[in-house]
Design a protein around this motif. Sequence first.
Motif, PDB file in Angstrom:
ATOM      1  N   ASP A 108      42.904 -71.980  35.141  1.00 37.10           N
ATOM      2  CA  ASP A 108      44.194 -71.389  35.513  1.00 37.10           C
ATOM      3  C   ASP A 108      44.116 -69.863  35.517  1.00 37.10           C
ATOM      4  O   ASP A 108      44.709 -69.197  36.375  1.00 37.10           O
ATOM      5  N   LEU A 109      43.373 -69.318  34.568  1.00 36.50           N
ATOM      6  CA  LEU A 109      43.228 -67.867  34.499  1.00 36.50           C
ATOM      7  C   LEU A 109      42.481 -67.352  35.730  1.00 36.50           C
ATOM      8  O   LEU A 109      42.867 -66.331  36.319  1.00 36.50           O
ATOM      9  N   VAL A 110      41.427 -68.044  36.131  1.00 41.17           N
ATOM     10  CA  VAL A 110      40.668 -67.634  37.317  1.00 41.17           C
ATOM     11  C   VAL A 110      41.542 -67.706  38.562  1.00 41.17           C
ATOM     12  O   VAL A 110      41.529 -66.802  39.404  1.00 41.17           O
ATOM     13  N   ARG A 111      42.344 -68.768  38.663  1.00 37.41           N
ATOM     14  CA  ARG A 111      43.265 -68.865  39.803  1.00 37.41           C
ATOM     15  C   ARG A 111      44.267 -67.707  39.781  1.00 37.41           C
ATOM     16  O   ARG A 111      44.633 -67.170  40.835  1.00 37.41           O
ATOM     17  N   GLY A 112      44.708 -67.335  38.586  1.00 40.02           N
ATOM     18  CA  GLY A 112      45.631 -66.212  38.458  1.00 40.02           C
ATOM     19  C   GLY A 112      44.994 -64.901  38.874  1.00 40.02           C
ATOM     20  O   GLY A 112      45.648 -64.052  39.498  1.00 40.02           O
ATOM     21  N   LEU A 113      43.724 -64.716  38.547  1.00 33.98           N
ATOM     22  CA  LEU A 113      43.013 -63.509  38.971  1.00 33.98           C
ATOM     23  C   LEU A 113      42.955 -63.430  40.491  1.00 33.98           C
ATOM     24  O   LEU A 113      43.227 -62.383  41.095  1.00 33.98           O
ATOM     25  N   ARG A 114      42.613 -64.543  41.122  1.00 33.78           N
ATOM     26  CA  ARG A 114      42.553 -64.553  42.585  1.00 33.78           C
ATOM     27  C   ARG A 114      43.930 -64.286  43.191  1.00 33.78           C
ATOM     28  O   ARG A 114      44.042 -63.573  44.203  1.00 33.78           O
ATOM     29  N   ALA A 115      44.962 -64.818  42.569  1.00 30.30           N
ATOM     30  CA  ALA A 115      46.322 -64.658  43.109  1.00 30.30           C
ATOM     31  C   ALA A 115      46.756 -63.195  43.161  1.00 30.30           C
ATOM     32  O   ALA A 115      47.577 -62.830  44.016  1.00 30.30           O
ATOM     33  N   VAL A 116      46.230 -62.359  42.263  1.00 30.26           N
ATOM     34  CA  VAL A 116      46.601 -60.937  42.266  1.00 30.26           C
ATOM     35  C   VAL A 116      45.556 -60.092  42.984  1.00 30.26           C
ATOM     36  O   VAL A 116      45.590 -58.863  42.919  1.00 30.26           O
ATOM     37  N   GLY A 117      44.614 -60.745  43.677  1.00 39.49           N
ATOM     38  CA  GLY A 117      43.657 -60.022  44.503  1.00 39.49           C
ATOM     39  C   GLY A 117      42.342 -59.676  43.850  1.00 39.49           C
ATOM     40  O   GLY A 117      41.528 -58.967  44.455  1.00 39.49           O
ATOM     41  N   THR A 118      42.116 -60.145  42.633  1.00 36.23           N
ATOM     42  CA  THR A 118      40.851 -59.870  41.956  1.00 36.23           C
ATOM     43  C   THR A 118      39.751 -60.746  42.538  1.00 36.23           C
ATOM     44  O   THR A 118      39.932 -61.945  42.736  1.00 36.23           O
ATOM     45  N   SER A 119      38.601 -60.147  42.804  1.00 31.11           N
ATOM     46  CA  SER A 119      37.440 -60.897  43.273  1.00 31.11           C
ATOM     47  C   SER A 119      36.714 -61.471  42.068  1.00 31.11           C
ATOM     48  O   SER A 119      36.540 -60.786  41.061  1.00 31.11           O
ATOM     49  N   VAL A 120      36.273 -62.716  42.170  1.00 27.41           N
ATOM     50  CA  VAL A 120      35.607 -63.392  41.052  1.00 27.41           C
ATOM     51  C   VAL A 120      34.277 -63.969  41.526  1.00 27.41           C
ATOM     52  O   VAL A 120      34.239 -64.691  42.527  1.00 27.41           O
ATOM     53  N   ILE A 121      33.210 -63.629  40.816  1.00 27.05           N
ATOM     54  CA  ILE A 121      31.903 -64.242  41.027  1.00 27.05           C
ATOM     55  C   ILE A 121      31.588 -65.016  39.760  1.00 27.05           C
ATOM     56  O   ILE A 121      31.515 -64.434  38.671  1.00 27.05           O
ATOM     57  N   LEU A 122      31.417 -66.312  39.861  1.00 24.21           N
ATOM     58  CA  LEU A 122      31.119 -67.103  38.668  1.00 24.21           C
ATOM     59  C   LEU A 122      29.926 -68.001  38.906  1.00 24.21           C
ATOM     60  O   LEU A 122      29.727 -68.531  39.988  1.00 24.21           O
ATOM     61  N   SER A 123      29.109 -68.141  37.880  1.00 26.72           N
ATOM     62  CA  SER A 123      28.028 -69.124  37.915  1.00 26.72           C
ATOM     63  C   SER A 123      28.449 -70.309  37.070  1.00 26.72           C
ATOM     64  O   SER A 123      29.172 -70.154  36.078  1.00 26.72           O
ATOM     65  N   THR A 124      28.033 -71.479  37.466  1.00 32.45           N
ATOM     66  CA  THR A 124      28.454 -72.674  36.743  1.00 32.45           C
ATOM     67  C   THR A 124      27.493 -73.827  37.012  1.00 32.45           C
ATOM     68  O   THR A 124      26.814 -73.863  38.041  1.00 32.45           O
ATOM     69  N   HIS A 125      27.432 -74.750  36.054  1.00 35.65           N
ATOM     70  CA  HIS A 125      26.739 -76.017  36.255  1.00 35.65           C
ATOM     71  C   HIS A 125      27.745 -77.144  36.492  1.00 35.65           C
ATOM     72  O   HIS A 125      27.341 -78.286  36.719  1.00 35.65           O
ATOM     73  N   VAL A 126      29.038 -76.825  36.427  1.00 37.93           N
ATOM     74  CA  VAL A 126      30.083 -77.841  36.516  1.00 37.93           C
ATOM     75  C   VAL A 126      30.552 -77.958  37.967  1.00 37.93           C
ATOM     76  O   VAL A 126      31.219 -77.062  38.485  1.00 37.93           O
ATOM     77  N   MET A 127      30.184 -79.052  38.625  1.00 39.18           N
ATOM     78  CA  MET A 127      30.528 -79.228  40.027  1.00 39.18           C
ATOM     79  C   MET A 127      32.045 -79.243  40.243  1.00 39.18           C
ATOM     80  O   MET A 127      32.563 -78.681  41.208  1.00 39.18           O
TER      81      MET A 127
END
Length: 274
Positions: free
Chosen positions: A172-191
């Motif tokens: 939810d926090l990542v979605r909130g970051l995108r909603a205010v225009g923040t660019s997010v680069i994340l690495s993950t093993h979780v499909m």
Amino acid sequence: MSTPCVHLEQVSLSFGPVPVLRNLSWQAEAGQVTAILGPNGAGKTTTMLTCEGLLRPDSGRVRVLGLDPHTDAVALRPRVGVMIQDGGLPVMAHARALLDHVARLYAHPHDTGELADLLGIGEFARTAVRRLSGGQRQRLALALAIVGRPELVFLDEPTAGLDAHGREVVWDLVRGLRAVGTSVILSTHVMEEAESLADQVVIMDRGVVVAAGSPGELTGAGEDVNRVHITGPIDAEALGALRSVATEHGLDVSVPSERALREVFLDLTGPEER
């Protein structure tokens, strides 16, 4: 199309005789969530560290918000947030005191009380970093990465060690970051994380990009909206009836081959043929 917030062009990097990144090229669009997938040893963390200016490539070009992350580190520091995978936190500092201290380094930080409440940091606010569990360190590291309201944030496996509730909070926090225009680069093993959050997915293997695109483009979802999928076990008699109805209406019945992102990932990053 928006201006890329991260752009790598023909980037190579070796640790001694071992090549880790091999002419790596990809870009992430501003204001979007880009997920980097890959098996262990694919070069995901090395790529993140290179974009953060903590490693210098042997060759190639890296640009972050239009700047060189190594030579322009001072200019980028207040604009970019970084959540590292493990370590790097002062082990004797108390969690909330550390968050408050880092917030004071920025001109317009988030309210640390609200951030602490959101990520559940209050429950271990007076605990030294060295005594925190893995999940607690993850939550603190995430708070430190975003407290300065960055334009771009790098999150290296942000939900590692978190329970299901903790993962939902982070998503939810990542979605909130995108909603205010923040660019997010994340690495993950979780499909599921990549499918749920990412606008773009970059799949790496052995230091190169083997596929890139939206989750839908990679899985083939949505290629033809004029399709109906019938799910569940079906016997020969029922299948015959379906084919009969389809023939009456000029339609075709076939077994679908639509794949989940996990299947695409496994196909692209399987063991190297000998």
